[in-house]
Motif scaffolding. Structure first.
Motif, mmCIF file in Angstrom:
data_model
loop_
_atom_site.group_PDB
_atom_site.id
_atom_site.type_symbol
_atom_site.label_atom_id
_atom_site.label_comp_id
_atom_site.label_asym_id
_atom_site.label_seq_id
_atom_site.Cartn_x
_atom_site.Cartn_y
_atom_site.Cartn_z
ATOM 1 N N HIS A 9 -30.557 -21.251 42.477
ATOM 2 C CA HIS A 9 -31.414 -21.816 41.435
ATOM 3 C C HIS A 9 -31.227 -21.104 40.096
ATOM 4 C CE1 HIS A 9 -33.374 -24.274 44.424
ATOM 5 N NE2 HIS A 9 -33.620 -23.210 45.151
ATOM 6 N N THR A 10 -29.982 -20.785 39.775
ATOM 7 C CA THR A 10 -29.697 -20.094 38.516
ATOM 8 C C THR A 10 -28.673 -20.884 37.705
ATOM 9 O OG1 THR A 10 -27.776 -18.829 39.274
ATOM 10 C CG2 THR A 10 -29.962 -17.891 39.748
ATOM 11 N N GLU A 11 -28.532 -20.491 36.462
ATOM 12 C CA GLU A 11 -27.526 -21.129 35.606
ATOM 13 C C GLU A 11 -26.113 -20.845 36.100
ATOM 14 O OE1 GLU A 11 -28.054 -20.453 31.428
ATOM 15 O OE2 GLU A 11 -30.223 -20.714 31.584
ATOM 16 N N LEU A 12 -25.934 -19.764 36.828
ATOM 17 C CA LEU A 12 -24.620 -19.425 37.368
ATOM 18 C C LEU A 12 -24.333 -20.146 38.688
ATOM 19 C CD1 LEU A 12 -24.516 -15.561 36.777
ATOM 20 C CD2 LEU A 12 -23.313 -17.327 35.500
ATOM 21 N N GLY A 13 -25.322 -20.849 39.208
ATOM 22 C CA GLY A 13 -25.208 -21.478 40.512
ATOM 23 C C GLY A 13 -24.030 -22.410 40.695
ATOM 24 N N LYS A 14 -23.573 -23.032 39.636
ATOM 25 C CA LYS A 14 -22.427 -23.940 39.742
ATOM 26 C C LYS A 14 -21.107 -23.194 39.666
ATOM 27 C CE LYS A 14 -24.944 -27.852 37.992
ATOM 28 N NZ LYS A 14 -25.495 -28.426 36.806
ATOM 29 N N GLU A 15 -21.131 -21.996 39.102
ATOM 30 C CA GLU A 15 -19.908 -21.219 38.901
ATOM 31 C C GLU A 15 -19.711 -20.128 39.947
ATOM 32 O OE1 GLU A 15 -20.078 -19.613 34.924
ATOM 33 O OE2 GLU A 15 -21.112 -21.405 34.237
ATOM 34 N N VAL A 16 -20.798 -19.638 40.514
ATOM 35 C CA VAL A 16 -20.751 -18.492 41.411
ATOM 36 C C VAL A 16 -21.193 -18.920 42.806
ATOM 37 C CG1 VAL A 16 -21.716 -16.196 41.856
ATOM 38 C CG2 VAL A 16 -21.250 -16.913 39.514
ATOM 39 N N LYS A 17 -20.414 -18.543 43.816
ATOM 40 C CA LYS A 17 -20.780 -18.831 45.197
ATOM 41 C C LYS A 17 -21.581 -17.668 45.772
ATOM 42 C CE LYS A 17 -16.844 -21.713 46.306
ATOM 43 N NZ LYS A 17 -15.710 -21.923 47.186
ATOM 44 N N GLN A 18 -22.397 -17.981 46.745
ATOM 45 C CA GLN A 18 -23.142 -16.956 47.480
ATOM 46 C C GLN A 18 -22.144 -15.993 48.122
ATOM 47 O OE1 GLN A 18 -26.657 -16.910 48.162
ATOM 48 N NE2 GLN A 18 -26.366 -14.982 49.217
ATOM 49 N N THR A 19 -22.479 -14.722 48.143
ATOM 50 C CA THR A 19 -21.602 -13.754 48.788
ATOM 51 C C THR A 19 -21.479 -14.090 50.269
ATOM 52 O OG1 THR A 19 -23.462 -12.253 49.209
ATOM 53 C CG2 THR A 19 -22.173 -11.873 47.196
ATOM 54 N N SER A 20 -20.378 -13.713 50.854
ATOM 55 C CA SER A 20 -20.186 -13.934 52.289
ATOM 56 C C SER A 20 -20.801 -12.786 53.071
ATOM 57 C CB SER A 20 -18.697 -14.030 52.620
ATOM 58 O OG SER A 20 -18.087 -12.753 52.477
ATOM 59 N N MET A 21 -21.019 -13.024 54.340
ATOM 60 C CA MET A 21 -21.511 -11.964 55.215
ATOM 61 C C MET A 21 -20.553 -10.771 55.164
ATOM 62 S SD MET A 21 -21.854 -11.964 59.361
ATOM 63 C CE MET A 21 -20.101 -12.216 59.561
ATOM 64 N N TRP A 22 -19.253 -11.035 55.130
ATOM 65 C CA TRP A 22 -18.268 -9.945 55.122
ATOM 66 C C TRP A 22 -18.329 -9.160 53.820
ATOM 67 C CZ3 TRP A 22 -17.453 -8.569 59.628
ATOM 68 C CH2 TRP A 22 -17.358 -9.492 60.662
#
Length: 171
Positions: free
Chosen positions: A65-78
């Motif tokens: 829910h941020t302005e970066l949400g379209k550019e940045v993916k959630q970090t992976s578990m690894w």
């Protein structure tokens, strides 16, 4: 907003006055790996100087829910577990490394207890701020659930006060 140098100056001053504090790192958004390492090195240097940090907490950026949400993916578990492990190795002068289950999810926080974390945080009765940002963890965990999670990870749960003094070991 304070710069990194200003933040370190405030922490140094607090520690010299006898005020303990926590350190953290929000990662997984716009920083480079080199900046992550620099962040950890600067914390380690200040801890060597003052000994005033009680714990270190890794916070993965929640982009939903941020302005970066379209550019940045959630970090992976690894990425989360690798960051935890590197933090433990680099911050060898920190007694506590926290895997905050609210941001990491319960399963990742549980595994993080084998990747350098020695704390997954305590009971939370109704967390809403991080869930508004997209956290996928429960909004609350009871003491019994936390004890079960820690035991399932092969660790010994303990009740601590806000200064990380162990009040009792939970069998």
């Amino acid at each position: 907003k304070a710069t990194a140098d200003e933040w370190l100056t405030v922490a140094r001053t607090a520690h010299k006055l006898g005020i303990k504090s926590n350190a953290s790192m929000l990662y997984g958004h716009i920083e480079t790996m080199e900046e992550r390492v620099d962040h950890l090195l600067r914390l380690r240097e200040l801890q060597d100087e003052t000994g005033g940090f009680q714990t270190f907490i890794c916070f993965p950026f929640l982009p939903k829910h941020t302005e970066l949400g379209k550019e940045v993916k959630q970090t992976s578990m690894w990425d989360d577990l690798r960051t935890m492990a590197i933090s433990r190795l680099m911050l060898d002068n920190f007694k506590n490394i926290k895997a905050y289950w609210v941001m990491l999810t319960v399963p990742v926080a549980q595994v993080a207890l084998s990747f350098g974390a020695n704390d997954i945080d305590g009971t939370v009765h109704k967390e809403t701020i991080l869930h508004d940002a997209g956290a996928q963890s429960p909004t609350a965990l009871s003491e019994d659930n936390i004890i079960r999670i820690i035991k399932e990870a092969g660790r010994t749960p303990a009740a601590c006060d806000c200064n990380f003094n162990i009040l009792r070991i939970i069998e």
